[in-house]
Design an enzyme around this catalytic site. Structure first.
Site, mmCIF file in Angstrom:
data_model
loop_
_atom_site.group_PDB
_atom_site.id
_atom_site.type_symbol
_atom_site.label_atom_id
_atom_site.label_comp_id
_atom_site.label_asym_id
_atom_site.label_seq_id
_atom_site.Cartn_x
_atom_site.Cartn_y
_atom_site.Cartn_z
ATOM 1 N N LEU A 152 0.843 -1.198 0.000
ATOM 2 C CA LEU A 152 0.000 0.000 0.000
ATOM 3 C C LEU A 152 0.878 1.248 0.000
ATOM 4 O O LEU A 152 0.819 2.086 0.900
ATOM 5 C CB LEU A 152 -0.945 0.005 1.205
ATOM 6 C CG LEU A 152 -2.161 0.914 1.056
ATOM 7 C CD1 LEU A 152 -3.153 0.322 0.062
ATOM 8 C CD2 LEU A 152 -2.857 1.134 2.399
ATOM 9 N N ARG A 232 5.873 -6.297 -9.592
ATOM 10 C CA ARG A 232 7.024 -6.891 -10.244
ATOM 11 C C ARG A 232 6.771 -8.375 -10.428
ATOM 12 O O ARG A 232 6.182 -9.041 -9.568
ATOM 13 C CB ARG A 232 8.301 -6.682 -9.419
ATOM 14 C CG ARG A 232 8.843 -5.261 -9.472
ATOM 15 C CD ARG A 232 9.384 -4.928 -10.847
ATOM 16 N NE ARG A 232 10.068 -3.643 -10.910
ATOM 17 C CZ ARG A 232 9.544 -2.526 -11.392
ATOM 18 N NH1 ARG A 232 8.281 -2.535 -11.815
ATOM 19 N NH2 ARG A 232 10.250 -1.410 -11.447
ATOM 20 N N GLU A 261 10.325 -11.692 -18.190
ATOM 21 C CA GLU A 261 10.415 -10.486 -19.038
ATOM 22 C C GLU A 261 11.833 -10.294 -19.588
ATOM 23 O O GLU A 261 12.809 -10.512 -18.882
ATOM 24 C CB GLU A 261 10.045 -9.238 -18.217
ATOM 25 C CG GLU A 261 8.620 -9.189 -17.746
ATOM 26 C CD GLU A 261 8.347 -7.942 -16.887
ATOM 27 O OE1 GLU A 261 9.093 -6.945 -17.014
ATOM 28 O OE2 GLU A 261 7.405 -7.970 -16.105
ATOM 29 N N HIS A 279 3.990 -5.506 -19.474
ATOM 30 C CA HIS A 279 4.597 -4.514 -18.581
ATOM 31 C C HIS A 279 4.393 -3.094 -19.121
ATOM 32 O O HIS A 279 5.333 -2.314 -19.293
ATOM 33 C CB HIS A 279 6.091 -4.790 -18.386
ATOM 34 C CG HIS A 279 6.636 -4.178 -17.114
ATOM 35 N ND1 HIS A 279 7.710 -4.689 -16.426
ATOM 36 C CD2 HIS A 279 6.237 -3.082 -16.399
ATOM 37 C CE1 HIS A 279 7.977 -3.942 -15.365
ATOM 38 N NE2 HIS A 279 7.089 -2.959 -15.329
#
Length: 312
Positions: A152, A232, A261, A279
Site C-alpha cells: 500500500l 514486479r 520479461e 509490462h
C-alpha cells in the site's frame, strides 16, 4: 567536444524524449548491452550521470568503469537493480520518478481486474465466434467484493481509491501498518489472501518480495478468487500460478509483469483464465512525459546544487 554534461541513458527513449534531454545534456543513448559497453569504453571516464529503469538497473562493474559518475536516476519508481551499497559507498546520488506514473498503473490495475473478473478476453473471442450470451455462463460482479492490496504505497493507495468507487471493502498487507490509513491491515499475505476476493499485487521487486505470492497464498485465495499483478513479476511464483490457473485453484488472473520479461511467460501461455499485458501499466504518453520531466528536474537540481527532487 560538447560543454554539456555527459549523460548515459541505458533504457529505451522515444525520439522526442531523446531530443528533449539531448537539448540539455550530452546524450549517449545505449539501450542494449552491446551499445552500452561501447559507450562506456569510449566515454566512461567522462560520464557524470546515468538514467536507467528499475528492471534494468546498472551493474556494479559498470559503475566501477565510470570514475566521474555522481548521479544515477531511475525513470520510474522502481530501483531494484541498482547496486545501492556500491553507489552509496562512492557518494553517488540516486533518484527516481516516484509518483510520475502512479495514475496510469492504478488505472491499468483496475482494468485488468474488471476484464479478468468479467471474462472480457473470453467473451470477446466467443462473440467473434458467433456465440450468444444464452450459451455463456454469467460473469461475476466486481462491485461490492473484498479487495486485498499487497503493497500500500502511493500506487496501492491510488488503486484503493479507485476500488472504493466500486463499493469494495479494502484490506492490505505491508511490512508494517501505514499511519492514517482507514483500510484493514493484515499481518501476512496469507491472511490477506484468505480474507479477500481479489488480490492485487503492487509490491516492489527485489529479494525481500520474491515469490511472496506462492502456492499456499494462491490456495488461500481460493477457486473464486482473482489475482492481479502490476508490481514486479518476481513477486509471484510463476509455476505456482500456472498450476493454480490450470487446476482451478483460483478463478483467474490479470498480470502486467512476469518473471521471464521480456520473453513471454511460457508456462502461462494458452490459459484462457489469464489476461496478459507486456509490462505497460506505467506506460502512457502522459506518464512517460512526466517521468522524463522528473528526471530533468532531478538532474538539474543536482547539478545546480539544490539537490534532487525525489531521492531514493
Amino acid at each position: 567536444m560538447s560543454d554539456k554534461i555527459p549523460l548515459l541513458v541505458i533504457n529505451t527513449l522515444l525520439p522526442q524524449h531523446q531530443a528533449q534531454i539531448g537539448a540539455l545534456y550530452e546524450l549517449h543513448h545505449a539501450p542494449d548491452d552491446k551499445d552500452r559497453a561501447a559507450v562506456i569504453a569510449a566515454h566512461g571516464a567522462r560520464i557524470r550521470a546515468v538514467l536507467t529503469i528499475g528492471v534494468t538497473g546498472i551493474s556494479e562493474a559498470e559503475v566501477a568503469q565510470l570514475p566521474n559518475l555522481e548521479l544515477v536516476c531511475c525513470l520510474g519508481a522502481g530501483f531494484e537493480r541498482l547496486p545501492m551499497a556500491a553507489l552509496r559507498a562512492r557518494g553517488i546520488v540516486t533518484a527516481n520518478g516516484a509518483g510520475t506514473n502512479d495514475d496510469s498503473v492504478a488505472d491499468h490495475a483496475l482494468g485488468l481486474l474488471i476484464a479478468s473478473v468479467r471474462e472480457m478476453r473470453k467473451l470477446d473471442r466467443l462473440c467473434r465466434e458467433g456465440v450468444w450470451r444464452d450459451a455463456i455462463a454469467q460473469p461475476r460482479n466486481v462491485s461490492g467484493k473484498k479487495l486485498g492490496i499487497l503493497g500500500l504505497g502511493t500506487i496501492g493507495q491510488k488503486i484503493a481509491r479507485r476500488a472504493q468507487a466500486f463499493d469494495m471493502e479494502i484490506g492490505y498487507h505491508n511490512r508494517s501498518p501505514r499511519a492514517g490509513v482507514p483500510h484493514r491491515y493484515f499481518d501476512s499475505v496469507l491472511a490477506l489472501a484468505q480474507w479477500c476476493d481479489f488480490l492485487v499485487c503492487a509490491a516492489p521487486g527485489g529479494p525481500a518480495t520474491r515469490h511472496l505470492i506462492d502456492a499456499q497464498v494462491l490456495r488461500a485465495l481460493g477457486p473464486d478468487g482473482f489475482l492481479v499483478n502490476i508490481g514486479r513479476g518476481s513477486t509471484v511464483d510463476t509455476e505456482a500460478l500456472a498450476h493454480a490457473l490450470r487446476e482451478g485453484l483460483i478463478a483467474g488472473a490479470g498480470i502486467d509483469v512476469y518473471e521471464s520479461e521480456p520473453q513471454r511467460p511460457e508456462l502461462l501461455i494458452g490459459l484462457d483464465n489469464l489476461l496478459l499485458t507486456p509490462h505497460v501499466a506505467g506506460w502512457s504518453p502522459e506518464a512517460t512525459q512526466a517521468s522524463v520531466d522528473r528526471f530533468l528536474a532531478n538532474a538539474q537540481g543536482h547539478f545546480a546544487g539544490r539537490g534532487v527532487v525525489s531521492p531514493i
